[in-house]
Design an enzyme around this catalytic site. Structure first.
Site, PDB file in Angstrom:
ATOM      1  N   SER A  11      34.380 -39.039-137.965  1.00  0.00           N
ATOM      2  CA  SER A  11      35.285 -38.361-138.900  1.00  0.00           C
ATOM      3  C   SER A  11      36.702 -38.280-138.362  1.00  0.00           C
ATOM      4  CB  SER A  11      34.767 -36.956-139.202  1.00  0.00           C
ATOM      5  OG  SER A  11      34.788 -36.179-138.014  1.00  0.00           O
ATOM      6  N   GLY A  12      37.117 -39.307-137.583  1.00  0.00           N
ATOM      7  CA  GLY A  12      38.527 -39.408-137.181  1.00  0.00           C
ATOM      8  C   GLY A  12      39.314 -40.080-138.300  1.00  0.00           C
ATOM      9  N   SER A  40      39.761 -37.749-131.215  1.00  0.00           N
ATOM     10  CA  SER A  40      41.076 -38.108-130.655  1.00  0.00           C
ATOM     11  C   SER A  40      42.123 -38.015-131.743  1.00  0.00           C
ATOM     12  CB  SER A  40      41.053 -39.531-130.099  1.00  0.00           C
ATOM     13  OG  SER A  40      40.315 -39.567-128.920  1.00  0.00           O
ATOM     14  N   GLU A 112      59.100 -44.069-128.570  1.00  0.00           N
ATOM     15  CA  GLU A 112      58.176 -43.955-127.432  1.00  0.00           C
ATOM     16  C   GLU A 112      58.288 -45.201-126.563  1.00  0.00           C
ATOM     17  OE1 GLU A 112      54.319 -43.093-129.128  1.00  0.00           O
ATOM     18  OE2 GLU A 112      54.944 -41.096-129.756  1.00  0.00           O
ATOM     19  N   HIS A 235      47.246 -42.704-119.673  1.00  0.00           N
ATOM     20  CA  HIS A 235      48.519 -42.158-120.147  1.00  0.00           C
ATOM     21  C   HIS A 235      49.267 -41.625-118.936  1.00  0.00           C
ATOM     22  CE1 HIS A 235      51.531 -39.964-122.370  1.00  0.00           C
ATOM     23  NE2 HIS A 235      51.056 -40.433-123.512  1.00  0.00           N
ATOM     24  N   ARG A 286      53.234 -48.306-120.965  1.00  0.00           N
ATOM     25  CA  ARG A 286      52.420 -47.348-120.209  1.00  0.00           C
ATOM     26  C   ARG A 286      51.767 -47.893-118.954  1.00  0.00           C
ATOM     27  NH1 ARG A 286      49.475 -44.304-125.126  1.00  0.00           N
ATOM     28  NH2 ARG A 286      51.425 -43.421-125.827  1.00  0.00           N
ATOM     29  N   HIS A 347      43.090 -42.494-121.224  1.00  0.00           N
ATOM     30  CA  HIS A 347      43.612 -42.089-122.540  1.00  0.00           C
ATOM     31  C   HIS A 347      43.079 -42.938-123.684  1.00  0.00           C
ATOM     32  CE1 HIS A 347      46.533 -40.457-125.347  1.00  0.00           C
ATOM     33  NE2 HIS A 347      47.044 -41.657-125.579  1.00  0.00           N
ATOM     34  N   ARG A 382      47.901 -51.289-125.039  1.00  0.00           N
ATOM     35  CA  ARG A 382      48.336 -50.851-126.374  1.00  0.00           C
ATOM     36  C   ARG A 382      49.742 -50.261-126.338  1.00  0.00           C
ATOM     37  NH1 ARG A 382      47.982 -45.608-129.206  1.00  0.00           N
ATOM     38  NH2 ARG A 382      47.400 -44.837-127.155  1.00  0.00           N
ATOM     39  N   LEU A 388      46.869 -45.136-134.355  1.00  0.00           N
ATOM     40  CA  LEU A 388      46.645 -44.529-135.672  1.00  0.00           C
ATOM     41  C   LEU A 388      46.949 -45.558-136.758  1.00  0.00           C
ATOM     42  CD1 LEU A 388      48.156 -40.978-135.032  1.00  0.00           C
ATOM     43  CD2 LEU A 388      45.745 -41.553-135.376  1.00  0.00           C
TER      44      LEU A 388
END
Ligand code: FAD
Ligand code: SIN
Length: 532
Positions: A11-12, A40, A112, A235, A286, A347, A382, A388
């Site tokens: 259910s993300g 997450s 970012e 992260h 990252r 992460h 990534r 998302l």
């Protein structure tokens, strides 16, 4: 036994966005291992990347994604996902998601690491919670969607496993109701696996308790291919709390968007250090920043590094990042006047069940979206806030393909499925030992399969994991199944798949860095494994 046209495990944002669209075509059951917001998705801070500004372009977003991915992205997939972002943002708005807006009515866009432009839509620093709540409310309101919490999918049911000689395909899943202890059959010819990531195989992670790799290992056990599991993203900036009694106290994320707004990484002496590692300094991708912090911690012997945002005007942090501001204050740090102590933590899992850009796996009827899938968008690392985005685009494409290839007839409805057979051993009296096994997996991964690896460390990890796995199969799996046993079985297999993929890569690339071969090989190749 329960039957629906679509079975969604998770259910993300990936699972719920799929469910909302699928519900326009048939009945949908959504299963969630804990409560609906333990995901997450609900923890996501920075936002969702999309080209929404005239000053930005798809080509620039593509170039930044490929650059972060260190030669292993599938360029066609990257292009498709990025080009479909604006349409998916429109859908999110229609489902009621509120992104921060400028006074002139334009989206307020954040920046970012690794992004050359401001292109992150956000809702302050709790973007994922805003998205999850709105999608959940829309799903609750939809008459075709049944939402079930505390249902732990144990294994997929496939025709081959039941002796069918025709093409292997998925028929549904065995699911534990963790409130009653019963195991039920959920039947569907169309399964959307959206179980999220694998962070919980490490001691220190930003991830929720649900991130134990369940979907990946269920698909693996059912015969689907998996790929690129060695690319675990750490992260760079998780709050460092020396008072923490256990790993739970060490998991609070300090969003990369703080660096996007000018936050600077510094050593314990207050000096900047990122210029030694990358010209983009604190806003490098990252993998580079996390390795740099790791290396500075080793060099100085200091247990953390620092993120400094004190130069911003008074009130800026409380307004733009209220959750981070408040949480740090609770931990005793006033971010407007003090540097934030940070360490890297596990992460994001860039690998997973191998799929095409439509989330289609190698097993008929099984689709995967979000962090448990591996479409080729992220490659070896990534780019921030592309996750998302992948959730909403891939879940949309998956439904389109399902509707074309798997007509909504319940052609397998009569295929006989046996009930789940519970282990015969009675109540266990050895819970403490089970938790020791869990700790051993997480400590092994943290010590041997972290930011910097070696062949020897990977071999030692593999050998320990083999022993734990043998113990689980010979011992625990004979008892009545419980959520703890399912988690232990899954994190052990997830950890083994990460180690296996890492052991096959004889180079350093993106998030996989080994001291034995610190450079990239000329030829980029994904690490694909099939369970045969
Ligand atoms: P999740 O949101 O993790 O949902 C998984 C669901 O599967 C849960 O409902 C869980 O209960 C269920 N589940 C798991 N196993 C089972 C089982 N066996 N049976 C039944 N249900 C099961 N990405 C961005 O793009 N931008 C960000 O700003 C960002 N910030 C982040 C901040 C944090 C702290 C974290 C942890 C991640 C962040 N990410 C961000 C990454 C991103 O949030 C996730 O990759 C993404 O939300 C994954 O979505 P998902 O739907 O695939 O999985
Ligand atoms: C963050 O806000 O730093 C997390 C963003 C992401 O993981 O994409």
């Amino acid at each position: 036994m329960q039957t629906s046209d679509f079975l969604v495990i998770g259910s993300g944002v990936a699972g719920l966005s799929f469910a909302l669209r699928a519900a326009e075509h048939g009945s949908v059951t959504v299963l969630s291992k804990c409560n609906f917001l333990e995901s997450s998705s609900a923890k996501a801070q920075g936002g969702i990347a999309a080209v929404m500004d005239a000053d930005d372009s798809f080509e620039e977003h593509v170039a930044d994604t490929l650059d972060a991915g260190a030669g292993l992205c599938d360029e066609a997939v990257v292009r498709q996902i990025i080009q479909e972002a604006p349409a998916c943002i429109k859908e999110l708005l229609n489902w009621g998601v509120d992104f921060d807006m400028e006074e002139d009515g334009q989206f307020c866009l954040g920046r970012e690491g690794g992004h050359g432009k401001r292109r992150i839509l956000h809702a302050k620093d709790t973007t994922g919670l805003e998205m999850s709540r709105k999608l959940l409310a829309a799903a609750h309101a939809h008459p075709n969607i049944a939402l079930l919490e505390h249902r732990v999918a144990i294994d997929l049911i496939t025709s081959a496993k039941l002796g069918s000689v025709t093409q292997d395909r998925v028929l549904g899943a065995y699911v534990l109701n963790s409130l009653t202890g019963d195991v039920d059959i959920f039947r569907s010819d169309r399964v959307m696996m959206a179980t999220g990531g694998t962070g919980r195989v490490y001691m220190y992670t930003t991830n929720p308790t649900t991130a134990t790799g369940d979907g990946i290992v269920m698909a693996w056990r059912a015969g689907a291919s998996i790929s690129n599991m060695e690319f675990v993203q750490f992260h760079p900036t998780t709050f460092f709390n020396p008072q923490a009694k256990n790993s739970e106290g060490l998991t609070f994320l300090i969003s990369e968007a703080v660096r996007g707004e000018g936050g600077v990484l510094r050593g314990p002496d207050g000096e900047e250090f990122m210029q030694k590692y990358d010209p983009r300094k604190s806003l490098a991708p990252r993998d580079i920043v996390a390795r740099a912090i790791n290396s500075e911690m080793l060099r100085t012997g200091h247990p953390c590094m620092y993120l400094d945002i004190t130069h911003k005007p008074e009130g800026f942090m409380a307004e733009r990042f209220p959750c981070i501001y408040e949480t740090c204050l609770n931990y005793g740090i006033d971010v407007e006047h003090q540097m934030i102590p940070i360490v890297p933590s596990a992460h994001y899992q860039c690998g997973g069940v191998q799929t095409d850009v439509n989330g289609q796996s190698s097993l008929r009827g099984l689709f995967v979206a979000g962090e448990s899938g591996c479409t080729g968008l992220h490659g070896a690392n990534r780019l921030a806030s592309n996750s998302l985005l992948e959730c909403v685009v891939v879940s949309k494409r998956a439904l389109s393909l399902m509707l074309c290839n798997l007509p909504l007839t319940r052609e397998l409805e009569d295929f006989p499925i046996p009930e789940w057979v519970q282990g015969e051993k009675a109540e266990r009296d050895d819970l403490a030992i089970l938790y020791h096994c869990w700790d051993e997996v997480r400590r092994t991964m943290t010590d041997y399969v972290s930011i910097v690896r070696t062949h020897h460390r990977l071999q030692r990890a593999a050998s320990r994991l083999r022993n734990i796995s043998r113990e689980i199969n010979e011992y625990y799996w004979g008892y009545r199944v419980t959520p703890d046993i399912i988690d232990l079985r899954n994190i052990t297999l997830t950890a083994s798949l990460i180690v296996d993929c890492a052991s096959r890569r004889s180079e350093s690339r993106g998030l996989h860095y080994t001291l034995d071969a610190p450079d990239k090989l000329n030829q980029a190749r994904a690490s694909i494994m099939r369970n045969i």
